[in-house]
Design a protein around this motif. Sequence first.
Motif, PDB file in Angstrom:
ATOM      1  N   ASN A  21       0.785  -1.230   0.000  1.00  0.00           N
ATOM      2  CA  ASN A  21       0.000   0.000   0.000  1.00  0.00           C
ATOM      3  C   ASN A  21       0.821   1.286   0.000  1.00  0.00           C
ATOM      4  OD1 ASN A  21      -2.748  -0.171  -0.264  1.00  0.00           O
ATOM      5  ND2 ASN A  21      -3.023  -0.906   1.840  1.00  0.00           N
ATOM      6  N   PRO A  22       1.856   1.354  -0.840  1.00  0.00           N
ATOM      7  CA  PRO A  22       2.747   2.530  -0.767  1.00  0.00           C
ATOM      8  C   PRO A  22       2.021   3.862  -0.946  1.00  0.00           C
ATOM      9  CG  PRO A  22       3.118   1.258  -2.771  1.00  0.00           C
ATOM     10  CD  PRO A  22       2.242   0.438  -1.901  1.00  0.00           C
ATOM     11  N   GLU A  23       1.000   3.857  -1.830  1.00  0.00           N
ATOM     12  CA  GLU A  23       0.293   5.124  -2.067  1.00  0.00           C
ATOM     13  C   GLU A  23      -0.448   5.603  -0.829  1.00  0.00           C
ATOM     14  OE1 GLU A  23      -2.075   5.023  -5.723  1.00  0.00           O
ATOM     15  OE2 GLU A  23      -0.269   4.113  -6.599  1.00  0.00           O
ATOM     16  N   PHE A  24      -1.055   4.622  -0.162  1.00  0.00           N
ATOM     17  CA  PHE A  24      -1.789   4.948   1.063  1.00  0.00           C
ATOM     18  C   PHE A  24      -0.870   5.618   2.081  1.00  0.00           C
ATOM     19  CE2 PHE A  24      -2.689   3.534   5.423  1.00  0.00           C
ATOM     20  CZ  PHE A  24      -3.910   4.148   5.634  1.00  0.00           C
ATOM     21  N   TRP A  25       0.298   4.984   2.289  1.00  0.00           N
ATOM     22  CA  TRP A  25       1.239   5.535   3.278  1.00  0.00           C
ATOM     23  C   TRP A  25       1.793   6.869   2.848  1.00  0.00           C
ATOM     24  CZ3 TRP A  25       0.432   3.694   7.670  1.00  0.00           C
ATOM     25  CH2 TRP A  25       0.068   2.356   7.833  1.00  0.00           C
ATOM     26  N   GLU A  26       2.075   6.949   1.560  1.00  0.00           N
ATOM     27  CA  GLU A  26       2.645   8.188   1.048  1.00  0.00           C
ATOM     28  C   GLU A  26       1.694   9.366   1.290  1.00  0.00           C
ATOM     29  OE1 GLU A  26       4.925   9.327  -3.032  1.00  0.00           O
ATOM     30  OE2 GLU A  26       5.031   7.302  -2.227  1.00  0.00           O
ATOM     31  N   THR A  27       0.414   9.109   0.985  1.00  0.00           N
ATOM     32  CA  THR A  27      -0.580  10.166   1.189  1.00  0.00           C
ATOM     33  C   THR A  27      -0.664  10.553   2.664  1.00  0.00           C
ATOM     34  OG1 THR A  27      -1.841   9.119  -0.561  1.00  0.00           O
ATOM     35  CG2 THR A  27      -2.960  10.826   0.667  1.00  0.00           C
ATOM     36  N   LYS A  28      -0.691   9.538   3.487  1.00  0.00           N
ATOM     37  CA  LYS A  28      -0.819   9.744   4.923  1.00  0.00           C
ATOM     38  C   LYS A  28       0.354  10.563   5.484  1.00  0.00           C
ATOM     39  CE  LYS A  28      -2.538   7.064   8.776  1.00  0.00           C
ATOM     40  NZ  LYS A  28      -3.802   7.794   8.809  1.00  0.00           N
ATOM     41  N   ILE A  29       1.547  10.133   5.083  1.00  0.00           N
ATOM     42  CA  ILE A  29       2.751  10.797   5.582  1.00  0.00           C
ATOM     43  C   ILE A  29       2.875  12.203   5.015  1.00  0.00           C
ATOM     44  CG2 ILE A  29       5.282  10.696   5.447  1.00  0.00           C
ATOM     45  CD1 ILE A  29       4.802   7.551   5.760  1.00  0.00           C
ATOM     46  N   GLU A  30       2.483  12.330   3.757  1.00  0.00           N
ATOM     47  CA  GLU A  30       2.496  13.657   3.130  1.00  0.00           C
ATOM     48  C   GLU A  30       1.569  14.609   3.887  1.00  0.00           C
ATOM     49  OE1 GLU A  30       4.362  16.073   1.306  1.00  0.00           O
ATOM     50  OE2 GLU A  30       4.894  14.032   0.750  1.00  0.00           O
TER      51      GLU A  30
END
Length: 194
Positions: A83-92
């Motif tokens: 789920n890299p996109e999910f984490w990326e959005t979250k962290i962003e």
Amino acid sequence: MADILTPIQRHSCMSRIRGKDTKPEIRVRKGLHRRGFRFRLQDRRLPGRPDITLPKYGVAIMVNGCFWHGHKGCRYATKPRTNPEFWETKIERNRHRDEVTTAHLEALGWTVITVWECELRGKAAAEARIEALAEDIRKAGEMKLQQKRTRHISRTAAKKEREEMLQRQARLEEEIKRRFPIPLKIKTLSHDDN
Ligand SMILES: [Zn+2]
């Protein structure tokens, strides 16, 4: 990059985001306390509820986990494989929130200092980081004091200037009265001439 966290680890990590009493935070708190600093924790009256605030010095400290706050270029801020996109959005989003909080605090006159989790790894490194932090806090405190003094001086100067102006005006009026005395006849006629 490898996904270094197991789901359980991630869960415990997640529950600690902007949470209280994280290990790095405790380390910073102890280090500051040992150096004689007194501070407030997670002051609700301030934007973003900063982890540590030192009102006397005008300093707000954020102790950030590298993964959750997206520490740029940090080896501990790894992107999970699942789920890299999910984490990326979250962290962003977290990073954006940190930026907004910092801007708010700075607008209120606070000096914002971020301490990263990775800077506190290992006793010696942590000590060095906290010592540098202490130095930055003292500097910010001096700056705050200096600003306060400058404001005070300018207020005092403005007051003095106004007093001098009033004195000049009074002297001028005296001078005019002396040089152009109102004839007795007019003086007795006009009652509101005072
Ligand atoms: Zn880091």
